[in-house]
Scaffold this motif. Structure first.
Motif, PDB file in Angstrom:
ATOM      1  N   PHE A 529       1.027  -1.167   0.134  1.00 29.59           N
ATOM      2  CA  PHE A 529       0.105   0.271   0.118  1.00 29.59           C
ATOM      3  C   PHE A 529       0.486   1.131   0.167  1.00 29.59           C
ATOM      4  CE2 PHE A 529      -2.467  -3.122   1.884  1.00 29.59           C
ATOM      5  CZ  PHE A 529      -3.585  -2.778   1.483  1.00 29.59           C
ATOM      6  N   GLU A 530       2.486   1.174  -0.342  1.00 34.25           N
ATOM      7  CA  GLU A 530       3.164   2.056  -0.342  1.00 34.25           C
ATOM      8  C   GLU A 530       2.961   2.655  -1.901  1.00 34.25           C
ATOM      9  OE1 GLU A 530       5.994   1.957   2.622  1.00 34.25           O
ATOM     10  OE2 GLU A 530       4.752   1.833   4.372  1.00 34.25           O
ATOM     11  N   GLU A 531       2.272   2.564  -2.562  1.00 37.79           N
ATOM     12  CA  GLU A 531       2.725   2.624  -3.868  1.00 37.79           C
ATOM     13  C   GLU A 531       3.297   4.967  -4.476  1.00 37.79           C
ATOM     14  OE1 GLU A 531      -1.261   2.882  -4.626  1.00 37.79           O
ATOM     15  OE2 GLU A 531       0.325   1.915  -3.260  1.00 37.79           O
ATOM     16  N   LYS A 532       2.277   5.082  -3.753  1.00 40.26           N
ATOM     17  CA  LYS A 532       2.973   6.588  -3.896  1.00 40.26           C
ATOM     18  C   LYS A 532       3.837   7.088  -3.131  1.00 40.26           C
ATOM     19  CE  LYS A 532      -2.476   7.316  -4.101  1.00 40.26           C
ATOM     20  NZ  LYS A 532      -3.196   7.590  -3.444  1.00 40.26           N
ATOM     21  N   GLU A 533       4.388   6.565  -2.273  1.00 42.14           N
ATOM     22  CA  GLU A 533       5.896   7.021  -1.586  1.00 42.14           C
ATOM     23  C   GLU A 533       6.662   6.319  -2.056  1.00 42.14           C
ATOM     24  OE1 GLU A 533       4.802   8.531   0.939  1.00 42.14           O
ATOM     25  OE2 GLU A 533       2.875   8.575   2.247  1.00 42.14           O
ATOM     26  N   LYS A 534       6.887   5.135  -2.352  1.00 41.54           N
ATOM     27  CA  LYS A 534       8.510   4.558  -2.976  1.00 41.54           C
ATOM     28  C   LYS A 534       8.240   3.882  -4.345  1.00 41.54           C
ATOM     29  CE  LYS A 534       8.163   1.349   0.384  1.00 41.54           C
ATOM     30  NZ  LYS A 534       8.800   1.105   2.424  1.00 41.54           N
ATOM     31  N   GLY A 535       9.012   3.397  -4.936  1.00 46.27           N
ATOM     32  CA  GLY A 535       9.591   2.849  -6.139  1.00 46.27           C
ATOM     33  C   GLY A 535       9.968   4.209  -7.380  1.00 46.27           C
ATOM     34  N   LYS A 536       9.459   4.687  -7.461  1.00 41.85           N
ATOM     35  CA  LYS A 536      10.386   5.638  -8.454  1.00 41.85           C
ATOM     36  C   LYS A 536      10.831   6.677  -8.383  1.00 41.85           C
ATOM     37  CE  LYS A 536       5.976   5.017 -10.775  1.00 41.85           C
ATOM     38  NZ  LYS A 536       4.885   5.397 -11.361  1.00 41.85           N
ATOM     39  N   LEU A 537      11.356   7.699  -8.712  1.00 38.31           N
ATOM     40  CA  LEU A 537      11.806   8.655  -8.642  1.00 38.31           C
ATOM     41  C   LEU A 537      12.025   9.939  -8.883  1.00 38.31           C
ATOM     42  CD1 LEU A 537      16.249   7.465  -8.611  1.00 38.31           C
ATOM     43  CD2 LEU A 537      14.376   7.057  -6.383  1.00 38.31           C
ATOM     44  N   VAL A 538      11.105  10.281  -7.900  1.00 36.80           N
ATOM     45  CA  VAL A 538      10.355  11.476  -9.225  1.00 36.80           C
ATOM     46  C   VAL A 538       9.856  12.258  -8.096  1.00 36.80           C
ATOM     47  CG1 VAL A 538       8.948  10.349 -10.615  1.00 36.80           C
ATOM     48  CG2 VAL A 538       7.744  10.399  -8.323  1.00 36.80           C
ATOM     49  N   PRO A 539       9.570  14.109  -8.398  1.00 39.93           N
ATOM     50  CA  PRO A 539       9.495  14.247  -6.535  1.00 39.93           C
ATOM     51  C   PRO A 539       8.465  14.264  -6.377  1.00 39.93           C
ATOM     52  CG  PRO A 539       9.611  16.438  -9.268  1.00 39.93           C
ATOM     53  CD  PRO A 539       9.765  14.332  -9.520  1.00 39.93           C
ATOM     54  N   GLY A 540       8.575  14.007  -4.843  1.00 37.85           N
ATOM     55  CA  GLY A 540       7.547  14.308  -3.707  1.00 37.85           C
ATOM     56  C   GLY A 540       7.657  12.918  -3.381  1.00 37.85           C
ATOM     57  N   MET A 541       8.049  11.704  -3.614  1.00 36.08           N
ATOM     58  CA  MET A 541       8.699  10.809  -3.227  1.00 36.08           C
ATOM     59  C   MET A 541       9.351  10.461  -1.989  1.00 36.08           C
ATOM     60  SD  MET A 541       6.176   8.154  -5.049  1.00 36.08           S
ATOM     61  CE  MET A 541       5.950   7.012  -6.115  1.00 36.08           C
ATOM     62  N   LEU A 542       9.573   9.853  -1.278  1.00 38.68           N
ATOM     63  CA  LEU A 542      11.396   9.393  -0.427  1.00 38.68           C
ATOM     64  C   LEU A 542      12.437   9.285  -1.450  1.00 38.68           C
ATOM     65  CD1 LEU A 542       8.823   6.521   1.756  1.00 38.68           C
ATOM     66  CD2 LEU A 542       9.601   9.400   2.509  1.00 38.68           C
ATOM     67  N   ALA A 543      13.188  10.031  -0.998  1.00 40.08           N
ATOM     68  CA  ALA A 543      14.255  10.340  -1.244  1.00 40.08           C
ATOM     69  C   ALA A 543      15.612   8.150  -0.699  1.00 40.08           C
ATOM     70  CB  ALA A 543      14.661  11.008  -0.846  1.00 40.08           C
ATOM     71  N   ASP A 544      14.255   7.642  -1.360  1.00 39.04           N
ATOM     72  CA  ASP A 544      15.373   5.600  -1.482  1.00 39.04           C
ATOM     73  C   ASP A 544      15.485   5.055  -2.657  1.00 39.04           C
ATOM     74  OD1 ASP A 544      14.388   6.490   1.171  1.00 39.04           O
ATOM     75  OD2 ASP A 544      12.739   4.875   1.035  1.00 39.04           O
ATOM     76  N   PHE A 545      17.147   5.562  -2.722  1.00 40.84           N
ATOM     77  CA  PHE A 545      17.326   5.114  -4.227  1.00 40.84           C
ATOM     78  C   PHE A 545      19.237   4.673  -3.941  1.00 40.84           C
ATOM     79  CE2 PHE A 545      18.395   9.768  -4.258  1.00 40.84           C
ATOM     80  CZ  PHE A 545      20.035   9.747  -3.584  1.00 40.84           C
ATOM     81  N   VAL A 546      19.467   3.890  -4.623  1.00 37.91           N
ATOM     82  CA  VAL A 546      21.035   3.321  -5.011  1.00 37.91           C
ATOM     83  C   VAL A 546      21.571   3.364  -5.477  1.00 37.91           C
ATOM     84  CG1 VAL A 546      19.531   0.971  -6.325  1.00 37.91           C
ATOM     85  CG2 VAL A 546      22.301   0.739  -4.224  1.00 37.91           C
ATOM     86  N   VAL A 547      23.193   3.474  -6.051  1.00 43.62           N
ATOM     87  CA  VAL A 547      23.932   3.598  -7.029  1.00 43.62           C
ATOM     88  C   VAL A 547      24.665   2.682  -7.208  1.00 43.62           C
ATOM     89  CG1 VAL A 547      25.985   5.287  -7.676  1.00 43.62           C
ATOM     90  CG2 VAL A 547      23.748   6.048  -6.111  1.00 43.62           C
ATOM     91  N   LEU A 548      24.926   2.120  -8.505  1.00 43.24           N
ATOM     92  CA  LEU A 548      25.231   0.316  -8.478  1.00 43.24           C
ATOM     93  C   LEU A 548      27.094   1.013  -8.859  1.00 43.24           C
ATOM     94  CD1 LEU A 548      22.194  -0.948  -9.217  1.00 43.24           C
ATOM     95  CD2 LEU A 548      23.200  -0.866  -7.398  1.00 43.24           C
ATOM     96  N   ASP A 549      27.878   0.115  -9.403  1.00 44.76           N
ATOM     97  CA  ASP A 549      28.737   0.602 -10.411  1.00 44.76           C
ATOM     98  C   ASP A 549      28.833   0.140 -11.832  1.00 44.76           C
ATOM     99  OD1 ASP A 549      28.515  -2.501 -10.593  1.00 44.76           O
ATOM    100  OD2 ASP A 549      30.272  -3.204 -10.032  1.00 44.76           O
ATOM    101  N   ARG A 550      27.117  -0.306 -11.940  1.00 40.83           N
ATOM    102  CA  ARG A 550      27.405  -0.780 -13.534  1.00 40.83           C
ATOM    103  C   ARG A 550      25.638  -0.793 -13.872  1.00 40.83           C
ATOM    104  NH1 ARG A 550      29.583  -6.516 -12.866  1.00 40.83           N
ATOM    105  NH2 ARG A 550      30.877  -5.395 -11.527  1.00 40.83           N
ATOM    106  N   ASP A 551      25.035   0.141 -14.538  1.00 36.44           N
ATOM    107  CA  ASP A 551      23.845   0.044 -15.636  1.00 36.44           C
ATOM    108  C   ASP A 551      23.373  -1.573 -16.212  1.00 36.44           C
ATOM    109  OD1 ASP A 551      21.700   0.489 -16.743  1.00 36.44           O
ATOM    110  OD2 ASP A 551      22.662   2.152 -17.966  1.00 36.44           O
TER     111      ASP A 551
END
Length: 579
Positions: A529-551
């Motif tokens: 029930f949290e699709e409005k909070e996270k899962g995408k990197l867009v304004p207003g969403m929680l700033a939860d993300f990960v940086v990887l060594d490759r695409d």
């Protein structure tokens, strides 16, 4: 929120400026008083999760992410986000690395994972002799009479693929009680002393939903299946608060190192939740935790626990009720509609009487709880679907809202490894979410077809069939049953091949990399029930993300397996950075 579109990496992307007033409930703010970011992450290859309106890219890309508080303020080109820079703004250079929404593991067990690290870890042992030597080593460093606990053994990896016995353990245990769980947690082996302490004897009867293995003389062999484990577990000394905290901190560190920013956890002892609360108060909770409660507890007790911590807390709250329909394929305890192909007298172990199950499910859904059932075999899946059908009808008739106040109950089936096409249609009809762990296939493909036979195997682990039928799909790992790294899951989902590439399992169910990432991020968020909070990197969403060594969207499947996490960010704060 004011939105503009500008050219960016791989096509167009929302530069989408979240005005200060939006955060405070206002609708607009003068341009010269736009909020300043706390942190701006620049020069990245940002995979936003937003579908692109161009034939050249499937997902919108950006270069930079501006963060204020724990939310994303803006996403776009590095140059465009410079306007959000203030005197106190921190700038973090991502060095061109691939950046994506944080992984949301939809099914794991933090307490078990941490306790595994503190006990005898038998994961990957290649023989009974190796298992025995590890037990002997632990015995040698233990106090007299102290329990020796361990988990992770898997007899299908051994030259002689038979389960260990109590007598195998007695020879190396020197009088210590020993209890060792299999990798899937659905069976365990206990030595003679542990069986004695658990009062399991020649005269013991099998409990409901469990089985005590016996030899030709009727003597318990030490193998305890499903609920039969409970007699011994009841006399195993419980870890104290400090041990629980140590275990959980080890598991959380594992999550952060592997890019998991959210998890949906089943660590059913309530003391574990109190440890989570303690860590949160100290600012040491490094992943968002949605904690499941035991389905079998009374509605009164479940309501008390739900009300004890704010449901609005996006770092920690209780959520789904977890119940078990059956066991696992590996241990031949998953409940099947037809007998196992390699064990014709066995159809598995259903854990519930259907009438009781249906009544309990209805009662809990009417009390406003989301419910999710572990079901691996097709009979277990059918039991869950039947219970959900009755409960949902009762809730709609009574005009009972879902856990989030809406009309979509988002009832879930965990694993659903063996399903029929008719059952997949029923998932769609009932809007039941399927929560699956693609990395299980890397382990199971060695013997799954032997267990199931070719016809049932052809419709097992049916990720694409669920998606094609518009069934909500969430991915996780079942950590510590499998390693917590999501990259094994991505690899399994897009290849359905063993890690050495030599074995393939019904490749028509492969997913695209975007579909696999979506299930690990947006699909998992929807399931809680949290699709409005996270899962995408867009304004207003929680700033939860990960940086990887490759695409990972541009890497060969084999190289995805070797992916390393460079940085894990939860609520705008870096909780892990590679050294």
């Amino acid at each position: 929120m004011s939105l503009t579109r500008k050219a960016s990496l791989g096509g167009t992307v929302l530069v989408a400026i979240l005005a200060a007033g939006t955060l405070s409930g206002q609708t607009s703010t003068p341009a010269d008083t736009k909020p300043k970011a706390d942190v701006i992450f620049v020069h990245g290859n940002v995979y936003t999760g937003v579908p692109a309106n161009t034939p050249f890219a499937s997902i919108e890309r950006a270069e930079a992410i501006a963060v204020k508080g724990d939310r994303i303020l803006a996403v776009g080109k590095t140059f465009d986000l410079d306007r959000f820079k203030g005197p106190q703004t921190q700038i973090v250079d991502l060095g061109g690395h691939f950046t994506m929404p944080g992984f949301n593991d939809a099914h794991l067990h933090l307490d078990d994972a941490g306790q595994t690290k503190l006990s005898v870890d038998l994961t990957g042992v290649k023989s009974l002799d190796e298992l025995r030597s590890k037990v002997a080593a632990k015995v040698g460093e233990s106090r007299a009479g102290e329990w020796v606990l361990g988990s992770g053994w898997d007899e299908t990896l051994w030259p002689v693929k038979v389960t260990p016995t109590r007598w195998d353990l007695d020879e190396v245990s020197a009088g210590h009680p020993v209890f060792l769980g299999r990798i899937d947690g659905h069976i365990a082996v206990a030595n003679t002393r542990a069986l004695q302490l658990g009062s399991i004897t020649l005269a013991s009867r099998d409990p409901q939903g469990g089985h005590i293995d016996r030899n030709e003389n009727g003597e318990p062999t030490g193998i305890l299946r499903e609920t039969a484990q409970e007699a011994v577990l009841a006399v195993v000394p419980k870890p104290n608060h400090e041990q629980r905290r140590q275990a959980i901190e080890l598991a959380l560190a594992d999550l952060a190192e592997h890019g998991v920013t959210s998890c949906q956890d089943y660590s059913p002892n309530w003391e574990n939740f109190q440890v989570f609360e303690e860590l949160e108060k100290e600012g040491k909770l490094t992943a968002r935790i949605s904690e499941w409660l035991p389905f079998d507890e009374s509605v009164e007790e479940l309501t008390k626990k739900r009300d004890s911590h704010p449901q609005s807390d996006l770092m920690l709250h209780t959520s789904m009720l977890k119940g078990f329909m059956d066991g696992s394929l590996g241990s031949h305890t998953a409940a099947m509609l037809e007998p196992y192909a390699d064990d014709p007298k066995n159809s598995g172990l259903p854990r519930y009487d259907p009438v009781k199950l249906n009544d309990m499910t209805k009662e809990r859904v009417l009390a406003g709880f989301q419910v999710g059932f572990h079901a691996i075999g097709d009979k277990g899946v059918q039991m869950a679907l039947d219970a959900f059908a009755g409960a949902e009808k009762a809730a709609k008739d009574a005009k009972i809202k879902a856990a989030n106040g809406g009309d979509d109950y988002r009832l879930r089936i965990e694993h659903a490894q063996v399903t029929t096409p008719a059952q997949i249609s029923q998932f769609k009809q009932l809007k039941v979410i399927v929560s699956m762990q693609p990395n299980h296939l890397l382990t199971d493909m060695r013997w799954a077809q032997d267990r199931l036979g070719p016809k049932r195997a052809a419709t097992s682990y049916a990720w694409l069939s669920f998606l094609n039928n518009k069934v909500g799909l969430a991915f996780g790992t079942d950590y510590p049953v499998e390693p917590v790294t999501p990259f094994r899951g991505l690899y399994a989902a897009i290849t359905r091949k063993s890690e050495n590439g030599k074995q393939e399992y019904f490749p028509d169910q492969r997913l695209t990399i975007d579909q696999a990432i979506g299930a690990y991020t947006q699909g998992s968020a929807f399931a809680q029930f949290e699709e409005k909070e996270k899962g995408k990197l867009v304004p207003g969403m929680l700033a939860d993300f990960v940086v990887l060594d490759r695409d990972v969207t541009a890497s060969s499947p084999e190289k995805i397996l070797g992916t390393k996490v460079l940085r894990t960010v939860v609520g705008g704060k870096t909780v892990y950075e590679a050294k």
